[in-house]
Design an enzyme around this catalytic site. Structure first.
Site, PDB file in Angstrom:
ATOM      1  N   LYS A  22       0.863  -1.204   0.000  1.00 28.84           N
ATOM      2  CA  LYS A  22       0.000   0.000   0.000  1.00 28.84           C
ATOM      3  C   LYS A  22       0.883   1.232   0.000  1.00 28.84           C
ATOM      4  O   LYS A  22       2.054   1.181   0.399  1.00 28.84           O
ATOM      5  CB  LYS A  22      -0.920   0.047   1.228  1.00 28.84           C
ATOM      6  CG  LYS A  22      -0.244   0.070   2.607  1.00 28.84           C
ATOM      7  CD  LYS A  22       0.130   1.432   3.146  1.00 28.84           C
ATOM      8  CE  LYS A  22       0.815   1.356   4.506  1.00 28.84           C
ATOM      9  NZ  LYS A  22       1.738   2.423   4.807  1.00 28.84           N
ATOM     10  N   ASP A 152      -1.356  -1.861  10.582  1.00 26.94           N
ATOM     11  CA  ASP A 152      -1.760  -1.884   9.169  1.00 26.94           C
ATOM     12  C   ASP A 152      -2.426  -3.197   8.761  1.00 26.94           C
ATOM     13  O   ASP A 152      -2.967  -3.299   7.659  1.00 26.94           O
ATOM     14  CB  ASP A 152      -0.535  -1.675   8.256  1.00 26.94           C
ATOM     15  CG  ASP A 152       0.070  -0.285   8.403  1.00 26.94           C
ATOM     16  OD1 ASP A 152      -0.625   0.617   8.922  1.00 26.94           O
ATOM     17  OD2 ASP A 152       1.229  -0.102   8.004  1.00 26.94           O
TER      18      ASP A 152
HETATM   19  P1  ATP Z   1       5.301  -0.108   8.179  1.00 25.20           P
HETATM   20  O1  ATP Z   1       5.056   0.985   7.185  1.00 25.20           O
HETATM   21  O2  ATP Z   1       4.101  -1.014   8.432  1.00 25.20           O
HETATM   22  O3  ATP Z   1       5.998   0.315   9.432  1.00 25.20           O
HETATM   23  P2  ATP Z   1       7.445  -0.957   6.500  1.00 25.20           P
HETATM   24  O4  ATP Z   1       6.865  -1.183   5.142  1.00 25.20           O
HETATM   25  O5  ATP Z   1       8.198   0.304   6.702  1.00 25.20           O
HETATM   26  O6  ATP Z   1       6.298  -1.136   7.540  1.00 25.20           O
HETATM   27  P3  ATP Z   1       8.208  -3.699   6.631  1.00 25.20           P
HETATM   28  O7  ATP Z   1       8.948  -4.025   5.407  1.00 25.20           O
HETATM   29  O8  ATP Z   1       6.792  -4.127   6.727  1.00 25.20           O
HETATM   30  O9  ATP Z   1       8.372  -2.139   6.893  1.00 25.20           O
HETATM   31  O10 ATP Z   1       8.929  -4.354   7.889  1.00 25.20           O
HETATM   32  C1  ATP Z   1       9.844  -3.749   8.734  1.00 25.20           C
HETATM   33  C2  ATP Z   1      10.595  -4.855   9.470  1.00 25.20           C
HETATM   34  O11 ATP Z   1       9.718  -5.916   9.878  1.00 25.20           O
HETATM   35  C3  ATP Z   1      11.619  -5.529   8.554  1.00 25.20           C
HETATM   36  O12 ATP Z   1      12.834  -4.850   8.577  1.00 25.20           O
HETATM   37  C4  ATP Z   1      11.702  -6.930   9.119  1.00 25.20           C
HETATM   38  O13 ATP Z   1      12.734  -7.031  10.073  1.00 25.20           O
HETATM   39  C5  ATP Z   1      10.386  -7.175   9.848  1.00 25.20           C
HETATM   40  N1  ATP Z   1       9.522  -8.185   9.177  1.00 25.20           N
HETATM   41  C6  ATP Z   1       8.915  -9.213   9.757  1.00 25.20           C
HETATM   42  N2  ATP Z   1       8.197  -9.926   8.871  1.00 25.20           N
HETATM   43  C7  ATP Z   1       8.358  -9.355   7.686  1.00 25.20           C
HETATM   44  C8  ATP Z   1       7.855  -9.654   6.376  1.00 25.20           C
HETATM   45  N3  ATP Z   1       7.077 -10.701   6.135  1.00 25.20           N
HETATM   46  N4  ATP Z   1       8.221  -8.816   5.376  1.00 25.20           N
HETATM   47  C9  ATP Z   1       8.996  -7.741   5.633  1.00 25.20           C
HETATM   48  N5  ATP Z   1       9.507  -7.436   6.838  1.00 25.20           N
HETATM   49  C10 ATP Z   1       9.194  -8.230   7.865  1.00 25.20           C
END
Ligand code: ATP
Length: 325
Positions: A22, A152
């Site tokens: 998203k 989220d």
């Molecule tokens: P948000 O905006 O919801 O804070 P984001 O998109 O910035 O999330 P993500 O990639 O969802 O960040 O994840 C952040 C951290 O979560 C990663 O660095 C990782 O260590 C951990 N994580 C756990 N499960 C997952 C997964 N299935 N995919 C990605 N990261 C994951």
């Protein structure tokens, strides 16, 4: 959701589904709850860019497993896919006795990019686990499990093309699919932004004087009345300054402000921040226009562009296509 087993096939069924990313269009921080969580007003738009998750059921009593490809930095330990299944087992009365699940995750959504890759994987894992076990979950119990996994996750469980999201993510007011696709150009730096650190920096700064909540709610009103991709792209200028987390991100990572300046000059259009970063977003009237713009970004041309990942995609669900069977 697809089922990989044919009739009479003795091998266990493989269930697969996408886990879409998203972007946030507008993000107002409206307050802090006593438990420290911030309340938000934001439009979440589901994207075509997605991870893919598959599952095969094994025998009861075994351990759930996860194999990951596509991103060597995505951890298996503590992964939201495994945490989601563990939470679901706990919520189901006989969860512990249900078959072990072997998941395969293909990552395409950049880690720490503000596109909720972990949360969408968790929501898809819940759906696949229920499918593999042949179970339905009571909606209230499923939504409790989803909120417990992350703010989220409920949006992805609800599976709307877009929504006005409020509170800490539990208020989900669905928005219709766009009438035509919007082009979405994503530029993700080599560094992620840690969401908790961005909120801590936000709390240290003076409250923003922005009209982000009004801008976001007013866009949601027009969206409900019907919006084409080109109409949404026109909103870029208003949305650029409607993310209250931008100042905190720029204070924590001055490289983000420099990257945004280079992109705005290269692309000649406003560049938005999704969530707490680190991905920067430009909106275009069509997916083709976003693909063409991607070619204008040449990493060797400016030191600020070193290590970036550029992805041209679009919204993930739209009215100009047949609904899935
Ligand atoms: P948000 O905006 O919801 O804070 P984001 O998109 O910035 O999330 P993500 O990639 O969802 O960040 O994840 C952040 C951290 O979560 C990663 O660095 C990782 O260590 C951990 N994580 C756990 N499960 C997952 C997964 N299935 N995919 C990605 N990261 C994951």
């Amino acid at each position: 959701m697809t089922d990989g087993a044919g009739a009479g096939d003795p091998s266990p069924a493989i269930l697969s589904d996408v886990a879409p990313a998203k972007v946030n269009l507008g993000l107002a921080v409206t307050g802090t709850r006593p438990d420290g969580y911030h309340t938000l007003v934001s439009i979440f738009l589901r994207l075509d860019l997605a991870d893919t998750l598959s599952v095969v059921a094994g025998v009861p009593g075994g351990a759930d497993t996860l194999r990951i490809d596509g991103d060597p930095d995505c951890p298996v330990e503590g992964n939201l896919v495994l945490r989601a299944v563990e939470a679901l087992r706990t919520a189901l009365l006989d969860g512990a006795s249900l078959p072990a699940l072997a998941f395969s995750l293909h990552k395409r959504i950049p880690l720490g990019g503000g596109m909720a890759g972990g949360s969408t994987d968790a929501a898809t894992a819940l759906r696949l686990a229920l499918g593999a076990w042949g179970r339905d979950a009571e909606p209230r119990s499923l939504s409790r499990v989803a909120s417990g996994l992350g703010a989220d996750v409920p949006f992805f469980v609800a599976s709307h093309p877009a929504a006005l999201v409020t509170g800490v993510g539990e208020g989900i007011d669905p928005l219709p699919a766009l009438r035509t696709r919007v082009g979405v150009l994503l530029v993700t730096p080599s560094h992620g932004m840690a969401t908790p650190a961005v909120f801590r920096a936000f709390d240290r700064l003076l409250p923003p004087a922005s009209g982000a909540a009004e801008a976001t709610r007013s866009l949601a009103e027009r969206w409900r009345a019907g919006l084409a991709g080109a109409d949404l792209a026109v909103e870029s200028a208003a949305l650029r300054d409607a993310n209250d987390l931008w100042r905190a991100v720029a204070v924590l990572e001055p490289r983000m402000a420099r990257l945004r300046a280079v992109l705005e000059s290269t692309l000649g259009r406003p560049v938005l921040l999704t969530g707490s970063g680190s991905t920067l977003v430009a909106l275009y009237p069509s997916p083709d226009a976003a693909r063409a713009a991607a070619h204008r970004i040449v990493p060797g041309e400016d030191p600020e562009l070193a290590g970036i990942r550029v992805t041209a995609t679009s919204d993930g669900h739209h009215q100009d296509e047949e609904p899935p069977p």
